[in-house]
Design a protein around this motif. Structure first.
Motif, PDB file in Angstrom:
ATOM      1  N   GLU A   6     -66.998 -56.450  -1.942  1.00  0.00           N
ATOM      2  CA  GLU A   6     -65.852 -56.638  -1.047  1.00  0.00           C
ATOM      3  C   GLU A   6     -64.931 -57.664  -1.673  1.00  0.00           C
ATOM      4  O   GLU A   6     -65.390 -58.664  -2.229  1.00  0.00           O
ATOM      5  N   SER A   7     -63.639 -57.439  -1.544  1.00  0.00           N
ATOM      6  CA  SER A   7     -62.691 -58.450  -2.002  1.00  0.00           C
ATOM      7  C   SER A   7     -62.699 -59.596  -1.005  1.00  0.00           C
ATOM      8  O   SER A   7     -63.143 -59.454   0.133  1.00  0.00           O
ATOM      9  N   THR A   8     -62.214 -60.735  -1.424  1.00  0.00           N
ATOM     10  CA  THR A   8     -62.106 -61.911  -0.558  1.00  0.00           C
ATOM     11  C   THR A   8     -60.646 -62.366  -0.591  1.00  0.00           C
ATOM     12  O   THR A   8     -59.875 -61.897  -1.430  1.00  0.00           O
ATOM     13  N   PRO A   9     -60.265 -63.279   0.281  1.00  0.00           N
ATOM     14  CA  PRO A   9     -58.884 -63.794   0.219  1.00  0.00           C
ATOM     15  C   PRO A   9     -58.573 -64.501  -1.104  1.00  0.00           C
ATOM     16  O   PRO A   9     -57.418 -64.672  -1.457  1.00  0.00           O
ATOM     17  N   ASN A  10     -59.617 -64.903  -1.817  1.00  0.00           N
ATOM     18  CA  ASN A  10     -59.442 -65.556  -3.114  1.00  0.00           C
ATOM     19  C   ASN A  10     -59.500 -64.479  -4.200  1.00  0.00           C
ATOM     20  O   ASN A  10     -60.546 -63.873  -4.419  1.00  0.00           O
ATOM     21  N   PRO A  11     -58.404 -64.205  -4.907  1.00  0.00           N
ATOM     22  CA  PRO A  11     -58.396 -63.141  -5.912  1.00  0.00           C
ATOM     23  C   PRO A  11     -59.353 -63.380  -7.086  1.00  0.00           C
ATOM     24  O   PRO A  11     -59.724 -62.439  -7.783  1.00  0.00           O
ATOM     25  N   ALA A  12     -59.782 -64.625  -7.274  1.00  0.00           N
ATOM     26  CA  ALA A  12     -60.715 -64.931  -8.360  1.00  0.00           C
ATOM     27  C   ALA A  12     -62.172 -64.776  -7.932  1.00  0.00           C
ATOM     28  O   ALA A  12     -63.078 -65.036  -8.711  1.00  0.00           O
ATOM     29  N   THR A  13     -62.409 -64.339  -6.687  1.00  0.00           N
ATOM     30  CA  THR A  13     -63.761 -64.272  -6.140  1.00  0.00           C
ATOM     31  C   THR A  13     -64.036 -62.904  -5.526  1.00  0.00           C
ATOM     32  O   THR A  13     -63.195 -62.366  -4.803  1.00  0.00           O
ATOM     33  N   LEU A  14     -65.225 -62.354  -5.813  1.00  0.00           N
ATOM     34  CA  LEU A  14     -65.690 -61.104  -5.218  1.00  0.00           C
ATOM     35  C   LEU A  14     -66.992 -61.365  -4.474  1.00  0.00           C
ATOM     36  O   LEU A  14     -67.809 -62.186  -4.905  1.00  0.00           O
ATOM     37  N   LYS A  15     -67.198 -60.631  -3.401  1.00  0.00           N
ATOM     38  CA  LYS A  15     -68.418 -60.729  -2.609  1.00  0.00           C
ATOM     39  C   LYS A  15     -69.278 -59.505  -2.915  1.00  0.00           C
ATOM     40  O   LYS A  15     -68.812 -58.374  -2.819  1.00  0.00           O
ATOM     41  N   PHE A  16     -70.539 -59.748  -3.284  1.00  0.00           N
ATOM     42  CA  PHE A  16     -71.482 -58.682  -3.606  1.00  0.00           C
ATOM     43  C   PHE A  16     -72.539 -58.622  -2.515  1.00  0.00           C
ATOM     44  O   PHE A  16     -73.143 -59.637  -2.169  1.00  0.00           O
TER      45      PHE A  16
END
Length: 186
Positions: A6-16
């Motif tokens: 899932e994407s997060t509000p932070n473009p440098a961070t992804l949620k797995f």
């Protein structure tokens, strides 16, 4: 094993989302490869070039990358590292360091701090966990609440707005003694 992202509000961070329990309780934040010594899972993920942070929740793993790194280049390697870890049967974090809780506070403000922690736990932290992060209480002094942002929240462009417009307004509404909320780096 099927791992959702899932994407997060932070473009440098992804949620797995590995579809199974990551931590039994709490959270664990590894803001650098040097801090990942107690986590075989974080250690594997830091083995991927371009990874700058790993955050573990009860059922998710949040990974932060450098700005120069493209998700298309590192996402397959991160998925592989997570899959290898769960197939190994090793614990995500060795020992009991993964508390990820609030800082202790005692003294004359103890009742106010209790209310602050209650609101954070019931209203703020569940919403922030949906975005792959966590916010914990760090201190309260002269009406100012100090919070520590972790995972997707740390370094997120919208975290200042969330902190000021969302969390500060919520706390000020329910607890008149709160005048301001500030983020701290631990």
């Amino acid at each position: 094993m099927f791992i959702q992202t899932e994407s997060t509000p932070n473009p440098a961070t992804l949620k797995f989302l590995p579809g199974q329990q990551v931590l039994e309780m709490g959270t664990a934040d590894f803001p650098s490869a040097d801090s990942a010594g107690t986590s075989p899972l974080a250690g594997r993920i830091f083995g991927v070039d371009g990874v700058t942070g790993v955050f573990l929740g009860t059922d998710f793993v949040t990974v932060t990358k450098t700005d120069a790194t493209e998700w298309d280049h590192v996402k397959p390697a991160i998925l592989g590292a997570i899959m290898e870890h769960f197939q190994s049967g090793a614990a995500a974090v060795e020992g009991t360091d993964s508390a990820g809780g609030h800082a202790e506070h005692s003294g004359e403000d103890a009742e106010i701090v209790g209310q602050i922690k209650e609101l954070l736990d019931t209203r703020v932290r569940p919403a922030v966990a949906q975005d792959g992060g966590d916010i914990t209480f760090h201190g309260f002094e002269r009406g100012i609440v100090y919070l520590h942002m972790q995972g997707a929240c740390a370094g997120c462009p919208s975290s200042t707005v969330t902190l000021k417009m969302g969390i500060e307004n919520l706390l000020r509404h329910y607890i008149p003694e709160v005048v301001e909320v500030r983020a701290v780096d631990v």
